[in-house]
Design an enzyme around this catalytic site. Structure first.
Site, short mmCIF file in Angstrom:
data_model
loop_
_atom_site.label_atom_id
_atom_site.label_comp_id
_atom_site.label_asym_id
_atom_site.label_seq_id
_atom_site.Cartn_x
_atom_site.Cartn_y
_atom_site.Cartn_z
N GLU A 182 -114.93 -30.86 130.89
CA GLU A 182 -114.28 -29.55 130.85
C GLU A 182 -115.28 -28.40 131.05
OE1 GLU A 182 -111.92 -29.70 127.19
OE2 GLU A 182 -110.32 -30.71 128.28
N ASP A 184 -105.58 -37.58 125.05
CA ASP A 184 -106.07 -36.44 124.28
C ASP A 184 -105.19 -36.13 123.08
OD1 ASP A 184 -107.48 -34.27 123.47
OD2 ASP A 184 -106.86 -32.94 125.08
N GLU A 240 -103.25 -29.96 117.23
CA GLU A 240 -103.20 -29.30 118.53
C GLU A 240 -101.92 -29.62 119.29
OE1 GLU A 240 -106.55 -30.21 121.04
OE2 GLU A 240 -105.66 -29.20 122.78
C1 GCV Z 1 -112.95 -28.52 122.21
C2 GCV Z 1 -108.83 -30.81 124.54
C3 GCV Z 1 -108.63 -29.48 123.86
C4 GCV Z 1 -109.87 -28.62 123.97
C5 GCV Z 1 -111.04 -29.41 123.35
C6 GCV Z 1 -111.18 -30.72 124.12
C7 GCV Z 1 -112.29 -31.58 123.57
O1 GCV Z 1 -108.94 -30.63 125.90
O2 GCV Z 1 -107.52 -28.83 124.41
O3 GCV Z 1 -109.65 -27.44 123.27
O4 GCV Z 1 -112.23 -28.67 123.42
O5 GCV Z 1 -109.98 -31.42 124.03
O6 GCV Z 1 -111.98 -32.43 122.76
O7 GCV Z 1 -113.44 -31.40 123.94
#
Ligand code: GCV
Length: 712
Positions: A327, A401, A429
């Protein structure tokens, strides 16, 4: 109301520092979590406990022993409704005795040496004993931290009204590293945090110590948490600058006597100069190098020096968590190096001091495979055996995720030469943030008990994680924290149960979700057994309800983009693997992602016989059906209904379950603290509305393809 007034006015001095800001509200605002220590209202139990503990003897002079005395003073005073006497001698009385064989003559004489040997640094014994006419309750351990854990165990037994007769408990943690991962940013915001802003006041530290830090440490230690990763895995390199390290050292000093070590998430580009900061590219560091290539000698030296600096301030610093090449975060692949190259460089810098690296496997580079859920496995399995011995690979429970339901991440069991740390998400989340009541222990148990078949039947995820499968000592579980500076810590009172459950399961994954719920309810809401039964049934059904009204039958990732709260099944813009349509693939024929051997073959990443079971629609468990298969709308399900009918049925079952949670909660009005009652009721009402939105939006959208009437 009366209860809190009493508590506030009779004990103003003594409670200072122990949940010290309690007195600002007239009823229970949730601040005291599961550590309320209200006077026992069952007279029989009360007099048994008062009789059993007429004096307390805590040996040892360490800060941890001081904390043990403080916890007992506070806890026993509250529970027993009277001051307890602390005495150096027992003198024929019924006493609580706490010590190690080294610090306590009494413990030494009781001869527990052999049993203690198997309990390690953190384990403890909790035993009834008799010595020279005294009836004793003994907490014995090899070290003071074990004594602290044993003390919390005893208080828990009393809070939940267990008998203290014939005690014979020995306990040691099943995993070595039991960590909260805070996704807290330096500006005070929290990524995926739904309970206010960060607890860590970076501007005030190190001089000003918020009393809340201590309350955090108490709560975490009470459930066996022994480490905290202070900052977001999307790490700001400035966390490692000299100023922040001073602040972190102050927190580490405070947490140490609670058995909690500090860890940091680090940015792989930290050694680079800040001038490499590109808009949104997170490549700027705090050093003066032009590269962060892990094979570059200057870069390696930078990390070694940084480790020396950290350990000079924090001798028991735990280590680094790293999100790399994921990411947009920088990583070794920016230099055509492997994850192992990157992790080992950091491992090498921490090894002289006993620190560890937790290298995250949350990667999903689209060049690796079309199917996102296959990517981490494909990147990491070839690296098995290539990591240094102080490196963990830290993987989320599922391959996507933190969805409401996923099959287990197939990496578990497939990297026998690498210690794998399990990452769970306590913050919700994808499960309704801090608005929905979703008890996560049932979900975590589903994963922990998931049989990977890596070494035949019985190769559960738990056995990978606790090290028994490959005989690892280095083991761990991390939970992405749901804690913020909201008065009640977690936003939703029931979200506290998830923090609680994470700690308890990290200590002992064999505990059942029911037992943990039972403990939490008794300590937080009520000891009345019919209230406990009603609340427990709400909690135990809550996760399945959430799956049903959000993403039943193996559907996944159909929530609003980025916000991750409500449904948005129609969204199809931008990067495909961030869109719901990529995952549900609804069309005129059917719905679901074909990951069978004739599709993406994600099933091939599982061990036999799982692989074959998942591959065939007739044997694939229906809870994973649309995860692994694109299934015709008229496919006949085990219930006899068609897939479409079953989908409708599930969405309605989920919302009906929320209706019944709300009804149950309303029926408890007279038995629950008024403030807690109203808070939870308001949230359940919102959950009911939102669950109906999920159901309506998803069914209306899928109906465009199925062209069948919604039935229920
Ligand atoms: C901390 C998902 C979440 C992100 C998070 C990522 C991760 O994509 O939406 O907010 O980033 O996981 O675990 O690194």
């Amino acid at each position: 109301m009366r209860r809190r007034l009493l508590f506030t006015f009779t004990l103003p001095v003594i409670v200072l520092g122990l949940f010290s800001v309690v007195g600002t509200s007239l009823s229970d605002d949730g601040y005291t979590l599961w550590m309320k220590y209200k006077k026992i209202d069952d007279e029989r139990r009360l007099s048994q406990y008062q009789h059993a503990i007429s004096t307390v003897n805590v040996s040892g002079t360490s800060e941890t022993c001081r904390i043990i005395r403080e916890e007992l003073e506070n806890g026993l005073r509250g529970l027993l409704g009277k001051e307890v006497l602390f005495a150096a001698a027992v003198n024929g009385k019924n006493a609580l005795v706490i010590g190690t064989p080294v610090t306590s003559d009494i413990v030494n004489k009781l001869g527990y040496h052999a049993r203690l040997q198997s309990l390690g640094k953190e384990g403890y014994l909790l035993k009834s004993a008799e010595l020279k006419g005294s009836n004793l309750i003994v907490i014995a351990a090899n070290g003071d931290i074990g004594l602290l854990y044993g003390t919390f165990h005893l208080l828990r037994l009393m809070q939940t009204r267990h008998s203290l007769d014939s005690l014979d408990v020995s306990s040691r943690p099943k995993t070595q590293y039991r960590l909260l991962n805070h996704w807290d940013n330096l500006d005070g915001s929290i990524e995926r945090g739904y309970a206010g802003r960060s607890l860590w006041k970076w501007d005030d530290l190190p001089k000003k110590i918020d009393p809340r830090y201590r309350d955090y440490a108490r709560a975490a230690a009470s459930i066996g948490i022994n480490g905290t990763v202070l900052n977001n895995v999307n790490a700001d390199p400035r966390i490692l600058d000299a100023q922040h390290l001073q602040k972190i050292a102050a927190l580490a000093d405070l947490f140490r006597p609670y058995g909690i070590r500090v860890f940091l998430s680090v940015n792989f580009a930290s050694p680079m100069s800040g001038r490499f900061e590109l808009d949104g590219d997170r490549k700027g560091g705090i050093g003066n190098l032009t590269t962060s290539d892990p094979l570059n000698p200057g870069v390696r030296l930078w990390w070694k020096n940084k480790a020396r600096e950290i350990y000079g301030l924090i001798p028991d610093f735990g280590g680094f968590v790293v999100k790399a090449n994921s990411e947009g975060m920088p990583g070794p692949q920016d230099y055509k190096r492997t994850h192992a190259n990157g992790a080992n460089m950091l491992g090498e810098s921490l090894a002289p001091y006993g620190g560890v690296v937790m290298w995250r496997a949350f990667v999903y580079n689209p060049d690796v495979d079309f199917d996102r859920v296959k990517r981490a496995y494909k990147e990491f399995v070839p690296l098995d055996g290539k990591f240094l011995s102080n490196v963990f690979v830290q993987a989320k429970n599922g391959p996507l995720d933190f969805q409401p339901r996923e099959p287990v991440q197939p990496l578990f069991g497939a990297m026998p030469k690498t210690p794998l740390m399990l990452e769970l998400q306590i913050t919700q989340e994808y499960l309704g943030h801090s608005t929905y009541l979703v008890y996560l222990a049932s979900m975590w148990k589903e994963y922990l008990q998931f049989d990977t078949y890596a070494k035949g039947r019985g190769s559960t995820l738990a056995s990978v994680v606790d090290g028994t499968m490959e005989n690892y000592q280095m083991t761990g579980m991390a939970g992405v924290a749901n804690i913020g500076d909201d008065r009640n810590w977690c936003g939703h009172i029931f979200a506290q149960a998830n923090w609680y459950a994470f700690g308890r399961l990290a200590w002992d994954h064999r505990l059942s979700a029911e037992q943990i719920a039972d403990e939490w309810i008794r300590m937080t809401l009520s000891n009345n057994s019919s209230v406990v039964a009603s609340v427990r049934s709400m909690m135990m059904g809550s996760r399945e309800a959430c799956v049903d009204y959000m993403e039943p039958l193996g559907l996944h990732h159909i929530m609003q983009t980025d916000f991750h709260y409500g449904p948005e099944p129609s969204y199809d813009k931008g990067r495909p693997d961030w869109t719901p349509v990529y995952y549900h693939r609804a069309d005129s024929i059917g719905i679901g992602f074909d990951r069978s051997s004739s599709g993406s073959n994600a099933v091939g990443q599982y061990f036999s016989p799982l692989r074959e079971m998942f591959d065939d629609t007739s044997t694939c468990p229906e809870k994973y059906l649309l995860w692994f298969h694109h299934v015709r709308w008229d496919h006949r399900m085990k219930s006899g209904r068609t897939l479409w009918e079953e989908l409708c049925n599930k969405y309605y079952a989920g919302t009906m379950c929320v209706d019944s949670m709300l009804a149950t909660w309303k029926s408890l009005e007279k038995s629950i603290d008024p403030e807690i009652f109203l808070q939870v009721k308001a949230r359940l009402e919102k959950q009911k509305t939102d669950a109906e939105i999920w159901r309506g939006t998803c069914l209306r959208y899928f109906q465009r393809f199925s062209k069948m009437p919604v039935i229920h």
